[in-house]
Design an enzyme around this catalytic site. Sequence first.
Site, PDB file in Angstrom:
ATOM      1  N   LYS A 210      42.759   0.792  16.416  1.00  0.00           N
ATOM      2  CA  LYS A 210      43.606   0.896  15.223  1.00  0.00           C
ATOM      3  C   LYS A 210      44.915   0.129  15.427  1.00  0.00           C
ATOM      4  CE  LYS A 210      46.026   4.367  12.481  1.00  0.00           C
ATOM      5  NZ  LYS A 210      46.191   5.762  12.129  1.00  0.00           N
ATOM      6  N   GLU A 216      44.004   0.525  27.549  1.00  0.00           N
ATOM      7  CA  GLU A 216      42.630   0.548  28.070  1.00  0.00           C
ATOM      8  C   GLU A 216      41.766  -0.467  27.325  1.00  0.00           C
ATOM      9  OE1 GLU A 216      44.413   3.158  27.184  1.00  0.00           O
ATOM     10  OE2 GLU A 216      44.106   4.864  28.546  1.00  0.00           O
ATOM     11  N   GLY A 273      42.945   7.948  13.824  1.00  0.00           N
ATOM     12  CA  GLY A 273      41.940   7.449  14.771  1.00  0.00           C
ATOM     13  C   GLY A 273      40.732   8.376  14.867  1.00  0.00           C
ATOM     14  N   ARG A 274      40.997   9.680  14.959  1.00  0.00           N
ATOM     15  CA  ARG A 274      39.880  10.634  15.140  1.00  0.00           C
ATOM     16  C   ARG A 274      39.152  10.919  13.839  1.00  0.00           C
ATOM     17  NH1 ARG A 274      44.841  12.486  16.227  1.00  0.00           N
ATOM     18  NH2 ARG A 274      45.747  14.202  15.047  1.00  0.00           N
ATOM     19  N   GLU A 359      42.933  17.176  19.539  1.00  0.00           N
ATOM     20  CA  GLU A 359      44.048  16.260  19.277  1.00  0.00           C
ATOM     21  C   GLU A 359      44.725  16.643  17.958  1.00  0.00           C
ATOM     22  OE1 GLU A 359      44.178  11.921  20.869  1.00  0.00           O
ATOM     23  OE2 GLU A 359      43.762  11.699  18.742  1.00  0.00           O
ATOM     24  N   HIS A 390      20.874  27.044  31.258  1.00  0.00           N
ATOM     25  CA  HIS A 390      20.607  27.152  32.698  1.00  0.00           C
ATOM     26  C   HIS A 390      21.847  26.791  33.511  1.00  0.00           C
ATOM     27  CE1 HIS A 390      16.320  27.907  32.186  1.00  0.00           C
ATOM     28  NE2 HIS A 390      16.484  27.179  31.078  1.00  0.00           N
ATOM     29  N   LYS A 514      51.060   8.007  28.877  1.00  0.00           N
ATOM     30  CA  LYS A 514      50.957   6.540  28.741  1.00  0.00           C
ATOM     31  C   LYS A 514      52.208   5.876  29.309  1.00  0.00           C
ATOM     32  CE  LYS A 514      48.484   6.494  24.296  1.00  0.00           C
ATOM     33  NZ  LYS A 514      48.601   6.091  22.894  1.00  0.00           N
TER      34      LYS A 514
HETATM   35  O1  F6P Z   1      46.119   7.965  22.602  1.00  0.00           O
HETATM   36  C1  F6P Z   1      45.459   8.648  21.612  1.00  0.00           C
HETATM   37  C2  F6P Z   1      45.007   7.721  20.558  1.00  0.00           C
HETATM   38  O2  F6P Z   1      46.091   7.253  19.845  1.00  0.00           O
HETATM   39  C3  F6P Z   1      43.981   8.357  19.638  1.00  0.00           C
HETATM   40  O3  F6P Z   1      44.548   9.113  18.644  1.00  0.00           O
HETATM   41  C4  F6P Z   1      43.237   7.163  19.170  1.00  0.00           C
HETATM   42  O4  F6P Z   1      42.014   7.515  18.598  1.00  0.00           O
HETATM   43  C5  F6P Z   1      43.102   6.406  20.468  1.00  0.00           C
HETATM   44  O5  F6P Z   1      44.330   6.603  21.126  1.00  0.00           O
HETATM   45  C6  F6P Z   1      42.805   4.938  20.343  1.00  0.00           C
HETATM   46  O6  F6P Z   1      43.808   4.275  19.618  1.00  0.00           O
HETATM   47  P1  F6P Z   1      43.570   2.845  19.039  1.00  0.00           P
HETATM   48  O7  F6P Z   1      42.459   2.905  18.081  1.00  0.00           O
HETATM   49  O8  F6P Z   1      44.865   2.462  18.400  1.00  0.00           O
HETATM   50  O9  F6P Z   1      43.239   1.930  20.200  1.00  0.00           O
END
Ligand code: F6P
Length: 550
Positions: A210, A216, A273-274, A359, A390, A514
């Site tokens: 987003k 990452e 995002g979620r 979240e 199990h 972060k």
């Molecule tokens: O760090 C949490 C977050 O902001 C989530 O809410 C989001 O889904 C995820 O990181 C990834 O963010 P992006 O889509 O901006 O890479």
Amino acid sequence: MSDTPELTHRPEWTALEDHRAEELRHLQLRDLFAADPGRAERYTVSVGELRIDYSKHLITDETLALLQELATATDVFGLRDAMLRGEKINVTEQRAVLHTALRAPRDAVVEVDGEDVVPAVHAVLDKMADFSERVRSGEWTGHTGKRIRNVVNIGIGGSDLGPAMAYEALRAFTERSLTVRFVSNVDGADLHEVLRDLDPAETLFIVASKTFTTIETITNATSARSWLLAGLDDGGEKAVAKHFVALSTNAEKVADFGIDTANMFEFWDWVGGRYSYDSAIGLSLMIAIGPDRFHEMLDGFHLVDEHFRTAPAAGNAPLLLGLLGVWYGSFLGAQSHAVLPYSHYLSKFTAYLQQLDMESNGKSVDRAGNPVQWQTGPVVWGTPGTNGQHAYYQLLHQGTKVIPADLIGFVNPVDELSPELKGQHDLLMANLFAQGQALAFGRTSDEVRAEGVPQEQVPHRTFRGNHPTTTILASELTPSVLGQLIALYEHKVFVQGAIWNIDSFDQWGVELGKVLAKRVEPALTDGADAPGLDPSTAALVAAYRTLRKK
Ligand code: F6P
């Protein structure tokens, strides 16, 4: 400071506390069912193709009435309507919350800041459909002219969990000649294992972010680009245009990364995002299942959106499930909530819900910034049955904790299973039904004794029961049913956040880690000083540097 009364001082809240103290001490599911033969039927609600049985809960009609009064007092439906109108109910980020617009029909009107967003939503869906068809048909080729056979989605959190979960859930509907893989972890092992048997000439990367600033994702995407360019003999930057597309709200950063914005699929800051996998973030899924199936899934979402918007409180499924969550979390001391799908295809479902729920509702200040004096969102956990049976079900049956659980199952297995494998389905579902029954009704010591169990073993083999479950049944796990399920949980989470008076749509809690990681990294990589480390962390960093292979 907020001028609304503190939640726990509301009469509707104290009425629930009194009700718990007076009624709950003696409440036994065995007795409730014995007293009311129609309980299972009365406490079952249907929405779309979902049949939701909430009769095995520690509730009476009075509990439900009191919970409904709490929902009215906290104006859950008022906030719902404000959300659907595009008001900026994400107060800390001053954003509208309009994932429901992502699945609105073409002729709907949903305004944000006076502008109808539905045409833009459908323009992106059409662009995704066109691209998906070109990849699926082989018309879109890689740089060397080879057909795309592998799609790798690089993203994390909401830009990974949704499409990864849905791809798994809808495997039976996917184009089997394509492989779709997901990379999220900044641990290089993730990308390594995903790419090791792939041919770069046949691989399409979808960089999903987003913000397009998530460390990452950008790190993995940069490494993937190097892998691609190293693997294509006549590589060069032109190859990137054929092998990289982006899903983002941030065109500038996409261009900075070197992806042509013509190959960008857009979404908007009013999509959390979620809550985003039915936006452009679902491109990998659309490539896998095709645009028609994707639209069926959107229709499933929309069906439940409409139910949530219009159904009266007493039969409003997301409201009921949300209220039950409040009942257990805020009044009965439950710290966690188990989600236990009896479907192998839903193996990533609970992990997806963890972000959606935790979240959203893992907050400890109210919407005005005051510390809350009540419990908020639960720990959500679980894995598909029967494996969990199990492993950790022992604790569900005989442990000391209150853990409400959702049991999710499907009447029919997917079509493509062989007759022999289809035959296993009854056994799978027998386990679901048996677990719900055992958890609710247990086995009394008298029953155990009557089976001839020696007295010293009776306490160990007694099941006190009274463990609450919701059972969600559908005929089949189709794209539409998946959409219905996800929308059900989205709105359930909304209801709980509304009652707890928290902002369910921000996520400031992920920021500190972060910032600190950025500060620590140079100390690990270059041996630079990392100012401000506490003694424990400083010692860990020193140990890391000593042990690190040169
Ligand atoms: O760090 C949490 C977050 O902001 C989530 O809410 C989001 O889904 C995820 O990181 C990834 O963010 P992006 O889509 O901006 O890479």
